[in-house]
Design a protein around this motif. Structure first.
Motif, PDB file in Angstrom:
ATOM      1  N   SER A 131       6.389  17.444  39.741  1.00 50.20           N
ATOM      2  CA  SER A 131       5.871  18.367  38.722  1.00 50.20           C
ATOM      3  C   SER A 131       4.425  18.030  38.379  1.00 50.20           C
ATOM      4  O   SER A 131       3.991  16.876  38.464  1.00 50.20           O
ATOM      5  CB  SER A 131       6.730  18.308  37.454  1.00 50.20           C
ATOM      6  OG  SER A 131       6.531  17.083  36.768  1.00 50.20           O
ATOM      7  N   PHE A 133       3.217  17.998  35.470  1.00 52.36           N
ATOM      8  CA  PHE A 133       3.250  17.117  34.308  1.00 52.36           C
ATOM      9  C   PHE A 133       3.360  15.654  34.735  1.00 52.36           C
ATOM     10  O   PHE A 133       2.607  14.803  34.278  1.00 52.36           O
ATOM     11  CB  PHE A 133       4.422  17.484  33.389  1.00 52.36           C
ATOM     12  CG  PHE A 133       4.629  16.486  32.283  1.00 52.36           C
ATOM     13  CD1 PHE A 133       3.821  16.512  31.161  1.00 52.36           C
ATOM     14  CD2 PHE A 133       5.620  15.511  32.381  1.00 52.36           C
ATOM     15  CE1 PHE A 133       3.994  15.570  30.143  1.00 52.36           C
ATOM     16  CE2 PHE A 133       5.801  14.581  31.378  1.00 52.36           C
ATOM     17  CZ  PHE A 133       4.983  14.611  30.256  1.00 52.36           C
ATOM     18  N   THR A 137       0.387  12.951  34.371  1.00 54.43           N
ATOM     19  CA  THR A 137       0.613  11.832  33.467  1.00 54.43           C
ATOM     20  C   THR A 137       0.422  10.496  34.183  1.00 54.43           C
ATOM     21  O   THR A 137      -0.216   9.576  33.659  1.00 54.43           O
ATOM     22  CB  THR A 137       2.019  11.906  32.845  1.00 54.43           C
ATOM     23  OG1 THR A 137       2.171  13.171  32.187  1.00 54.43           O
ATOM     24  CG2 THR A 137       2.248  10.797  31.842  1.00 54.43           C
TER      25      THR A 137
END
Length: 195
Positions: A131, A133, A137
């Protein structure tokens, strides 16, 4: 263009490493500034590839290769300089060798690490590994760790808060590295099945 950016960031990373061994404020500050570009280019190459429809298996492999070279070179350099415990590069190198070996097996069968043809099949595995995200991150944790570790070793940094933040982000990045490797191991079992 995207592949040129990927290769450029690898070259810049080696310049950063060389500068860090000079152990002067000027060299360390220059290394810090160049590290910003190394980290920025990490996102830029993918953006350019998508914007100009230049995505390819080669680009995906080069991107992962660039990530591995840069993160391993930085972690090993920080260890060689005495900034980190040797466990950090050992864990990151081991995880990288395992996941990249399994990803090469998947690539041979037409799958990529990320994108439309990702080897990740399960929703949780896709989220943890592929993902935006998760990838962002993890990249952010590494970038902050790299930048703060370097900034924390400027001689005029009398407050150790910057260095402490760098060390905390290092351990978060290492934990994230291991966490993101686990689904790759589990999802790759199907590539070993005899048909």
């Amino acid at each position: 263009m995207a592949n040129i950016i990927t290769l450029s960031r690898i070259f810049l990373a080696f310049i950063v490493v060389a500068l860090l061994f000079f152990k002067t404020n000027a060299a360390t500050l220059t290394a810090l500034i160049l590290t910003v570009f190394v980290m920025w280019f990490d996102g830029l190459d993918g953006y350019i590839a998508r914007k100009f429809n230049e995505t390819s298996k080669l680009g995906a492999v080069l991107d992962i290769m660039g990530d591995r070279i840069i993160e391993n070179v930085f972690w090993m350099t920080f260890c060689a300089l005495g900034w980190l415990n040797v466990a950090v590069p050992i864990i990151v190198l081991t995880r990288g060798i395992i996941t990249d070996s399994l990803r090469s097996l998947a690539l041979a069968q037409g799958y990529t690490a990320f994108g439309e043809k990702t080897m990740m099949q399960g929703k949780i595995a896709k989220f943890i590994v592929a993902s935006n995200f998760s990838r962002f991150t993890y990249a952010l944790c590494k970038a902050v760790a790299f930048l703060f570790l370097i900034a924390g070793h400027l001689s005029f940094n009398y407050d150790h808060t910057i260095l402490t933040i760098g060390l905390i982000c290092t351990y978060i990045a290492v934990a994230f590295c291991v966490l993101r490797g686990i689904p790759v191991v589990f999802e790759s079992k199907r590539f070993f099945e005899v048909k």
